[in-house]
Design a protein around this motif. Structure first.
Motif, PDB file in Angstrom:
ATOM      1  N   MET A  73       8.097   6.309  -1.649  1.00  0.00           N
ATOM      2  CA  MET A  73       7.176   5.867  -0.615  1.00  0.00           C
ATOM      3  C   MET A  73       5.932   6.799  -0.474  1.00  0.00           C
ATOM      4  SD  MET A  73       9.494   4.753   2.799  1.00  0.00           S
ATOM      5  CE  MET A  73       8.131   3.998   3.816  1.00  0.00           C
ATOM      6  N   LYS A  74       4.755   6.133  -0.479  1.00  0.00           N
ATOM      7  CA  LYS A  74       3.340   6.771  -0.243  1.00  0.00           C
ATOM      8  C   LYS A  74       3.384   7.696   1.186  1.00  0.00           C
ATOM      9  CE  LYS A  74      -1.466   6.447  -0.198  1.00  0.00           C
ATOM     10  NZ  LYS A  74      -2.595   5.510  -0.450  1.00  0.00           N
ATOM     11  N   ALA A  75       3.869   7.017   2.302  1.00  0.00           N
ATOM     12  CA  ALA A  75       3.885   7.653   3.739  1.00  0.00           C
ATOM     13  C   ALA A  75       4.974   6.831   4.267  1.00  0.00           C
ATOM     14  CB  ALA A  75       2.464   7.536   4.007  1.00  0.00           C
ATOM     15  N   GLY A  76       5.167   7.193   5.496  1.00  0.00           N
ATOM     16  CA  GLY A  76       6.076   6.610   6.422  1.00  0.00           C
ATOM     17  C   GLY A  76       5.564   5.196   6.859  1.00  0.00           C
ATOM     18  N   GLY A  77       4.804   4.764   7.112  1.00  0.00           N
ATOM     19  CA  GLY A  77       4.510   3.715   7.715  1.00  0.00           C
ATOM     20  C   GLY A  77       4.196   3.491   9.225  1.00  0.00           C
ATOM     21  N   GLY A  78       4.275   2.514   9.771  1.00  0.00           N
ATOM     22  CA  GLY A  78       4.115   2.438  11.363  1.00  0.00           C
ATOM     23  C   GLY A  78       5.355   2.032  12.234  1.00  0.00           C
ATOM     24  N   LEU A  79       6.368   1.965  11.491  1.00  0.00           N
ATOM     25  CA  LEU A  79       7.601   1.858  12.556  1.00  0.00           C
ATOM     26  C   LEU A  79       8.538   2.756  12.697  1.00  0.00           C
ATOM     27  CD1 LEU A  79       8.619  -1.164  13.070  1.00  0.00           C
ATOM     28  CD2 LEU A  79       6.937  -1.163  11.325  1.00  0.00           C
ATOM     29  N   ILE A  80       8.892   3.109  13.942  1.00  0.00           N
ATOM     30  CA  ILE A  80       9.733   3.974  14.428  1.00  0.00           C
ATOM     31  C   ILE A  80      10.954   3.431  15.174  1.00  0.00           C
ATOM     32  CG2 ILE A  80       9.929   6.069  15.827  1.00  0.00           C
ATOM     33  CD1 ILE A  80       6.880   6.372  15.613  1.00  0.00           C
ATOM     34  N   TYR A  82       0.818  -1.073  -0.002  1.00  0.00           N
ATOM     35  CA  TYR A  82      -0.020  -0.174  -0.047  1.00  0.00           C
ATOM     36  C   TYR A  82       0.862   1.291  -0.014  1.00  0.00           C
ATOM     37  CZ  TYR A  82      -3.932   3.407   1.236  1.00  0.00           C
ATOM     38  OH  TYR A  82      -4.821   4.280   1.167  1.00  0.00           O
ATOM     39  N   LEU A  83       2.366   1.029   0.747  1.00  0.00           N
ATOM     40  CA  LEU A  83       2.841   2.183   0.779  1.00  0.00           C
ATOM     41  C   LEU A  83       3.888   2.522  -0.263  1.00  0.00           C
ATOM     42  CD1 LEU A  83       2.922   2.825   4.420  1.00  0.00           C
ATOM     43  CD2 LEU A  83       1.306   3.678   2.765  1.00  0.00           C
ATOM     44  N   GLN A  84       4.538   1.220  -0.816  1.00  0.00           N
ATOM     45  CA  GLN A  84       5.690   1.117  -1.682  1.00  0.00           C
ATOM     46  C   GLN A  84       5.601  -0.134  -2.601  1.00  0.00           C
ATOM     47  OE1 GLN A  84       9.975   2.121  -0.239  1.00  0.00           O
ATOM     48  NE2 GLN A  84       9.658  -0.010  -0.058  1.00  0.00           N
ATOM     49  N   ASN A  85       5.806   0.248  -4.048  1.00  0.00           N
ATOM     50  CA  ASN A  85       5.800  -0.776  -4.780  1.00  0.00           C
ATOM     51  C   ASN A  85       7.076  -0.971  -5.575  1.00  0.00           C
ATOM     52  OD1 ASN A  85       2.677   0.368  -5.230  1.00  0.00           O
ATOM     53  ND2 ASN A  85       3.016  -1.621  -4.646  1.00  0.00           N
ATOM     54  N   PRO A  86       8.193  -1.690  -5.228  1.00  0.00           N
ATOM     55  CA  PRO A  86       9.571  -1.929  -5.939  1.00  0.00           C
ATOM     56  C   PRO A  86       9.534  -2.318  -7.336  1.00  0.00           C
ATOM     57  CG  PRO A  86       9.427  -2.476  -3.555  1.00  0.00           C
ATOM     58  CD  PRO A  86       8.085  -2.300  -4.084  1.00  0.00           C
ATOM     59  N   LEU A  87       8.561  -3.017  -7.588  1.00  0.00           N
ATOM     60  CA  LEU A  87       8.427  -3.592  -9.148  1.00  0.00           C
ATOM     61  C   LEU A  87       8.256  -2.335  -9.901  1.00  0.00           C
ATOM     62  CD1 LEU A  87       6.445  -6.937  -8.667  1.00  0.00           C
ATOM     63  CD2 LEU A  87       8.880  -6.751  -8.616  1.00  0.00           C
ATOM     64  N   ASP A  88       7.449  -1.541  -9.648  1.00  0.00           N
ATOM     65  CA  ASP A  88       7.055  -0.382 -10.574  1.00  0.00           C
ATOM     66  C   ASP A  88       8.467   0.511 -10.666  1.00  0.00           C
ATOM     67  OD1 ASP A  88       4.521  -0.982 -10.479  1.00  0.00           O
ATOM     68  OD2 ASP A  88       3.814   0.594  -9.127  1.00  0.00           O
ATOM     69  N   ILE A  89       9.368   0.346  -9.835  1.00  0.00           N
ATOM     70  CA  ILE A  89      10.833   0.940 -10.201  1.00  0.00           C
ATOM     71  C   ILE A  89      11.494   0.301 -10.906  1.00  0.00           C
ATOM     72  CG2 ILE A  89      12.684   2.270  -8.904  1.00  0.00           C
ATOM     73  CD1 ILE A  89      10.782   2.645  -6.356  1.00  0.00           C
TER      74      ILE A  89
END
Length: 406
Positions: A306-313, A192-199
């Protein structure tokens, strides 16, 4: 033929890969909890085993419930095909076995999951498949690390647990120039936040235990590739013969969890952003690591892939292991546990938990110090989580004050 309209991911997670009219009109994906499938005739069995006819044979080779999950994940990652596994490490080991042979070399991002580090050690010791951990800050740095025997580049981004980013555009540029395959562990971002295949990556994998499932009750892995024929080859060779398959029931649970992935990721992210700001103002915190922190020197890379930073800090506390462990022992609402992507917020001490297998000198070179903590932000109300952290920091401060007065 009219081109099929591209669905948004929010819709794809609910509908892709399933036609209820092919399953007695069942709105929910049925659970095909069976080990094998019967044939109408011996000839049909022969045709299916030879590949002349498509159809179900044996659940290690394919299962209707698992197939829905695989098609849905392929669509979410914009890939050509996907394979589901019994664990994230089964997905990691399968793609690396597929890509390498004895004497080959794997170029890895500087930080990787502890068990992936352990697997690379096994490949080196038993099969002479070597590897190097490289920071990969620039294309020149990546190129300098390539050897004549290098066959693939394996990266995590964000990296577990330091949240360091790897510039996927730079990785792909170098890989294409040198004819190397690119594998990206996308667990921390989710599709939902990152798609490496597109890159331009060749493979993307997930510990589906985490955000894909979202409920902390399944161990599973997923591998998505950009070449359908290659993915089917992996299915009928390494996956079939190594046997790291997923059970139909676990696939069914993942399908159910996937439906809320977009909603969950938005809440994980919004909670994480609020907690990040709190931690940055906490005097007992030395450093805070979060991709979408505007003060992060890699912020531009984050925005670019990335679309956003996600839930990990991740963050470091003043002191060392003793202070870090005292802080997490003082928490009441936040649970001490390894993993992420659950509804519950979890915290762990990487140096003694997820990355304890990594020798100290290598662990420190990865940036995993004794004062580093990883916070997997859940779905609770952010204010309650901040209050829990604030109480724990107050107790830590009190303990440090008492210790200094002695």
């Amino acid at each position: 033929m009219e081109k099929k309209q591209q669905l948004h991911k929010d819709t794809t997670v609910i509908h892709e890969g399933y036609n209820d009219q092919e399953h007695q009109g069942s709105l929910a994906v049925p659970l095909y909890q069976t080990s094998t499938f019967s044939f109408e005739s011996a000839k049909q069995g022969e045709n299916r085993f030879s590949g002349v006819e498509e159809g179900n044979i044996y659940s290690r080779l394919g299962n209707p419930t698992v197939r829905v999950l695989e098609e849905r994940m392929a669509a979410l990652e914009n890939g050509a095909g996907a394979l589901a596994f019994g664990s994230g490490m089964a997905a990691v080991s399968t793609v690396l076995v597929h890509l390498t042979k004895s004497g080959d070399h794997i170029l890895c991002s500087r930080g990787i999951y502890g068990c992936t580090f352990g697997l690379l050690g096994i490949l080196d010791e038993k099969y002479k498949i070597t590897h190097d951990l490289v920071q990969m800050r620039t294309e020149e740095e990546i190129e300098r690390a390539i050897k004549p025997e290098t066959v693939c580049i394996y990266v995590e981004t964000p990296i577990n647990p330091t949240m360091e980013l790897v510039d996927l555009h730079a990785i792909v540029n170098v890989a294409k120039k040198h004819g190397l395959r690119v594998v990206v562990d996308n667990t921390f971002s989710s599709p939902y936040l990152q798609n490496p295949l597109d890159i331009g990556a060749d493979f993307v994998l997930h510990s589906a235990t985490k955000y894909i499932n979202g409920h902390g009750d399944v161990i599973a892995g997923l591998l998505v590739g950009n070449d359908k024929e290659e993915m089917e080859k992996i299915r009928m060779t390494v996956q079939k013969d190594y046997g790291g398959i997923i059970s139909p029931f676990d696939a069914w649970l993942l399908i159910r969890g996937l439906k809320t992935l977009p909603v969950r990721m938005e809440r994980h992210t919004s909670n994480a952003e609020k907690i990040m700001e709190y931690l940055k103002g906490q005097k007992l915190v030395e450093e805070v690591y979060y991709p979408f922190d505007e003060n992060n020197p890699q912020f531009e890379i984050a925005k670019n892939q990335m679309k956003a930073g996600g839930g990990l800090i991740s963050f470091t506390v003043k002191g060392g292991k003793e202070e870090a462990q005292l802080l997490i022992d003082s928490l009441e609402l936040i649970r001490i546990a390894v993993s992420l992507g659950d509804a519950e917020t979890l915290i762990q001490h990487p140096a003694t938990m997820t990355h304890s297998i990594v020798p100290e000198n290598e662990r420190l070179s990865m940036g995993i110090t004794d004062s580093l903590l990883r916070l997997a932000v859940g779905l609770e109300h952010a204010e309650d989580l901040i209050n829990d952290l604030d109480r724990a920091f107050s107790l830590l401060e009190k303990s440090l004050t008492e210790a200094s007065a002695k």
